[in-house]
Design an enzyme around this catalytic site. Structure first.
Site, PDB file in Angstrom:
ATOM      1  N   GLY A 127      57.115 -11.709  -5.238  1.00  0.00           N
ATOM      2  CA  GLY A 127      56.541 -10.963  -5.764  1.00  0.00           C
ATOM      3  C   GLY A 127      57.312  -9.628  -6.080  1.00  0.00           C
TER       4      GLY A 127
ATOM      5  N   ARG B  94      63.469  -8.484  -4.266  1.00  0.00           N
ATOM      6  CA  ARG B  94      63.569  -9.706  -3.445  1.00  0.00           C
ATOM      7  C   ARG B  94      64.334 -10.827  -4.325  1.00  0.00           C
ATOM      8  NH1 ARG B  94      58.414 -11.681  -0.715  1.00  0.00           N
ATOM      9  NH2 ARG B  94      58.544  -9.395   0.154  1.00  0.00           N
TER      10      ARG B  94
ATOM     11  N   ARG C 237      60.394  -4.512 -18.070  1.00  0.00           N
ATOM     12  CA  ARG C 237      59.491  -3.632 -17.199  1.00  0.00           C
ATOM     13  C   ARG C 237      60.045  -3.900 -15.623  1.00  0.00           C
ATOM     14  NH1 ARG C 237      53.478  -3.615 -19.077  1.00  0.00           N
ATOM     15  NH2 ARG C 237      53.744  -4.010 -21.190  1.00  0.00           N
TER      16      ARG C 237
ATOM     17  N   ARG D 299      55.969 -19.966  -5.196  1.00  0.00           N
ATOM     18  CA  ARG D 299      55.861 -18.631  -4.839  1.00  0.00           C
ATOM     19  C   ARG D 299      56.431 -18.558  -3.487  1.00  0.00           C
ATOM     20  NH1 ARG D 299      53.905 -13.916  -3.706  1.00  0.00           N
ATOM     21  NH2 ARG D 299      52.453 -13.756  -1.985  1.00  0.00           N
ATOM     22  N   ILE D 300      57.385 -17.437  -3.455  1.00  0.00           N
ATOM     23  CA  ILE D 300      57.558 -17.062  -1.906  1.00  0.00           C
ATOM     24  C   ILE D 300      57.397 -15.725  -1.596  1.00  0.00           C
ATOM     25  CG2 ILE D 300      59.479 -18.977  -1.690  1.00  0.00           C
ATOM     26  CD1 ILE D 300      61.424 -16.911  -2.633  1.00  0.00           C
TER      27      ILE D 300
ATOM     28  N   SER E 266      54.928 -12.852   1.137  1.00  0.00           N
ATOM     29  CA  SER E 266      54.349 -12.130   2.403  1.00  0.00           C
ATOM     30  C   SER E 266      53.043 -12.361   2.591  1.00  0.00           C
ATOM     31  CB  SER E 266      54.909 -11.087   2.752  1.00  0.00           C
ATOM     32  OG  SER E 266      54.428 -10.215   1.684  1.00  0.00           O
TER      33      SER E 266
ATOM     34  N   ASP F 246      52.422  -9.370   8.605  1.00  0.00           N
ATOM     35  CA  ASP F 246      51.556  -8.651   9.631  1.00  0.00           C
ATOM     36  C   ASP F 246      50.372  -9.628   9.820  1.00  0.00           C
ATOM     37  OD1 ASP F 246      49.334  -7.981   7.257  1.00  0.00           O
ATOM     38  OD2 ASP F 246      51.042  -7.749   6.567  1.00  0.00           O
TER      39      ASP F 246
ATOM     40  N   ARG G 110      60.805  -7.432   4.683  1.00  0.00           N
ATOM     41  CA  ARG G 110      60.023  -8.062   3.761  1.00  0.00           C
ATOM     42  C   ARG G 110      60.889  -8.340   2.610  1.00  0.00           C
ATOM     43  NH1 ARG G 110      55.646  -4.954   5.440  1.00  0.00           N
ATOM     44  NH2 ARG G 110      55.792  -3.352   3.793  1.00  0.00           N
TER      45      ARG G 110
END
Length: 240
Positions: free
Chosen positions: A21, A25, A44, A88-89, A91, A210, A223
């Site tokens: 996301g 990262r 963006r 997708r990787i 949290s 979490d 994260r």
């Protein structure tokens, strides 16, 4: 052949794209794990890189938060840039004591109350599925690296800050017990749907950041940079 959301040219993306996301990262993964990474898009501030890992071409690009955002980027990667696989990787918040902080979850389905699939293609199904072939490749990668995976459905939510209406059991307990959801995130339902509509492959690996059942939590810095087990499993995938 740039799009409104991507300045890359045809051929700039590898057939397999890892999609966290957070664009920072994506930058961390590219600079830490990829050989000869090059920036291919930054529209963006959504950074995308292409390089190689153990001799195989691979790209990594941020998706932003939520289903509308990953819906745009994944659709363009699949339909305009010839991408075949998106992993997708991200949290996730755990709904069960079985998934603890830093555990890696492989999604076997994504349940959502979202209207994304209905609006996008008229699909009323509240459960969207990943590619079985891509999930098998992720299992093989994890096994080769001795990284344990927790498998189960996940909850893709449109709402991060959800009001407590005092119901018992809570909404997340019902999702855990009735839908088999082991954790919550905000993107995979849309990603899985786009892949199905376009005849592509999608999967989702999540690291527990979490928990709804314990006070454990990770920091923003952790994260961004410390979910290396999940990253290594995704990078180790061998699929056409």
């Amino acid at each position: 052949m740039s799009t409104p959301h991507n300045r890359a040219e045809k051929g700039d993306f590898a057939p397999t794209v890892l999609m966290p996301g957070d664009p920072l990262r994506a930058k961390f993964i590219a600079e830490t794990f990829l050989e000869h990474p090059r920036l291919v898009t930054d529209v963006r501030g959504m950074l995308g890189y292409t390089g190689s890992y153990q001799g195989r071409p691979v790209s990594v690009m941020g998706s932003g938060m939520g289903m509308p955002s990953i819906g745009i980027y994944s659709y363009e990667l699949y339909s305009q840039y010839g991408v075949e696989n998106i992993i997708r990787i991200g949290s996730a918040g755990s709904y069960t004591e079985k998934a603890r902080l830093f555990d890696v979850v492989l999604a076997t389905g994504a349940y959502s109350e979202s209207s994304y699939a209905r609006t996008q293609s008229g699909d009323p199904d509240t459960m969207q599925l990943p590619s079985a072939e891509l999930n098998d490749a992720l299992r093989a990668s994890a096994a080769a690296q001795n990284i344990p995976l927790i498998e189960g459905n996940i909850h893709s939510s449109d709402v991060f800050y959800r009001e407590d209406n005092g119901e018992h059991p809570t909404y997340w307990e019902r999702l855990r017990d009735e839908k088999g959801c082991v954790a919550v995130e905000m993107e995979s339902f849309a990603l899985f749907h786009n892949a199905r509509v376009l005849g592509k492959r999608a999967a989702c690996l999540l690291t527990i950041s979490d928990s709804f059942v314990s006070p454990e939590a990770t920091t923003p810095e952790q994260r961004q940079t410390s979910f290396t087990a999940m990253m290594k499993v995704a990078l180790g995938v061998q699929i056409g």
